[in-house]
Write a protein that holds these residues in place. Structure first.
Motif, short mmCIF file in Angstrom:
data_model
loop_
_atom_site.label_atom_id
_atom_site.label_comp_id
_atom_site.label_asym_id
_atom_site.label_seq_id
_atom_site.Cartn_x
_atom_site.Cartn_y
_atom_site.Cartn_z
N LEU A 167 0.83 -1.20 0.00
CA LEU A 167 0.00 0.00 0.00
C LEU A 167 0.87 1.26 0.00
N VAL A 168 1.89 1.28 0.86
CA VAL A 168 2.78 2.45 0.95
C VAL A 168 3.51 2.66 -0.37
N PHE A 169 4.10 1.58 -0.93
CA PHE A 169 4.83 1.73 -2.19
C PHE A 169 3.89 2.07 -3.34
N GLY A 170 2.66 1.55 -3.33
CA GLY A 170 1.67 1.88 -4.37
C GLY A 170 1.31 3.36 -4.36
N ILE A 171 1.07 3.89 -3.15
CA ILE A 171 0.75 5.33 -3.04
C ILE A 171 1.94 6.17 -3.48
N ALA A 172 3.17 5.75 -3.04
CA ALA A 172 4.37 6.50 -3.43
C ALA A 172 4.55 6.46 -4.94
N ALA A 173 4.30 5.31 -5.59
CA ALA A 173 4.43 5.19 -7.04
C ALA A 173 3.39 6.06 -7.75
N PHE A 230 2.03 8.87 -6.63
CA PHE A 230 2.47 10.27 -6.52
C PHE A 230 3.62 10.55 -7.47
N LEU A 231 4.57 9.62 -7.58
CA LEU A 231 5.72 9.80 -8.46
C LEU A 231 5.27 9.88 -9.93
N LEU A 232 4.37 8.99 -10.34
CA LEU A 232 3.87 9.02 -11.72
C LEU A 232 3.10 10.30 -12.01
N GLU A 233 2.32 10.75 -11.03
CA GLU A 233 1.58 12.00 -11.20
C GLU A 233 2.55 13.18 -11.35
N PHE A 234 3.60 13.19 -10.56
CA PHE A 234 4.61 14.27 -10.62
C PHE A 234 5.30 14.26 -11.97
N ILE A 235 5.69 13.06 -12.43
CA ILE A 235 6.38 12.95 -13.73
C ILE A 235 5.43 13.38 -14.86
N GLY A 236 4.16 12.99 -14.77
CA GLY A 236 3.17 13.37 -15.80
C GLY A 236 2.99 14.88 -15.86
N LYS A 237 2.90 15.54 -14.69
CA LYS A 237 2.76 17.01 -14.67
C LYS A 237 4.00 17.68 -15.24
N ALA A 238 5.17 17.13 -14.88
CA ALA A 238 6.42 17.72 -15.39
C ALA A 238 6.47 17.60 -16.91
N ARG A 239 6.06 16.49 -17.49
CA ARG A 239 6.07 16.32 -18.94
C ARG A 239 5.08 17.26 -19.61
N ARG A 240 3.87 17.40 -19.00
CA ARG A 240 2.88 18.31 -19.56
C ARG A 240 3.42 19.74 -19.58
#
Length: 186
Positions: free
Chosen positions: A155-161, A163-173
């Protein structure tokens, strides 16, 4: 088979703790019983040898003290006899008697120390405080704990992943938007 030995020294008493792990509980218990038996046999042997040496030294001290006391009595009698005939020789004998008298307290002190060391209060052989026993529950593996830990970590690693994917997606946009702005301005 895995064995772990710990030494716990409190005050003047030493405790040895032995933990054994094996594929079967009976194998671990059998191994531990053999180790304890061997250890106690070796300690009993060493204890007996040590006590025998101290007893022999105590007997030797007794003989030395008795011989020295007898020698002093004879020397005192001889000093009295010689003192009437030759005072100089009596003085030399008296000096020798003084030297012998200074040795007695040291021998008596060592005698007392050895008697104390041989007493039950100061010297006891090794003994088994608790017989080797099996634990009440299985030590390893604990499936329930592992499953609970895996669920929490997942659960912890899933939530962290996420957030990380969301951050990377925003950065690419943001990079695409800036690149599109730069391209439209040119």
């Amino acid at each position: 088979m895995v064995a772990d030995i710990g030494l716990d020294k409190k005050d003047t008493k030493s405790l040895i703790t032995i933990l054994v792990q094996d594929h079967s509980a009976e194998g671990a218990q059998k191994y531990l019983a053999q180790v304890v038996e061997d250890l106690l046999a070796e300690h009993t042997k060493l204890y007996s040898q040590s006590m025998d040496i101290m007893r022999q030294r105590l007997q030797s001290l007794d003989k030395q003290i008795n011989a020295l006391s007898d020698h002093l009595e004879r020397l005192s009698a001889h000093i009295e006899v010689v003192g009437k005939k030759d005072p100089t020789q009596a003085a030399i004998l008296a000096i020798e008697k003084g030297k012998l008298l200074t040795e007695i307290p040291g021998l008596e002190r060592e005698h007392t120390i050895l008697r104390l060391a041989l007493s039950d209060m100061q010297s006891q052989p090794s003994k088994l405080l608790r017989a080797p026993a099996l634990p009440n529950s299985q030590v390893k593996p604990k499936h329930t704990q592992m499953l609970a830990l895996a669920a929490v970590l997942g659960l912890v690693f899933g939530i962290a992943a996420a957030f990380l994917l969301e951050f990377i997606g925003k950065a690419r946009r943001q990079i695409r938007e800036k690149a599109a702005e730069v391209a439209t301005e040119q």
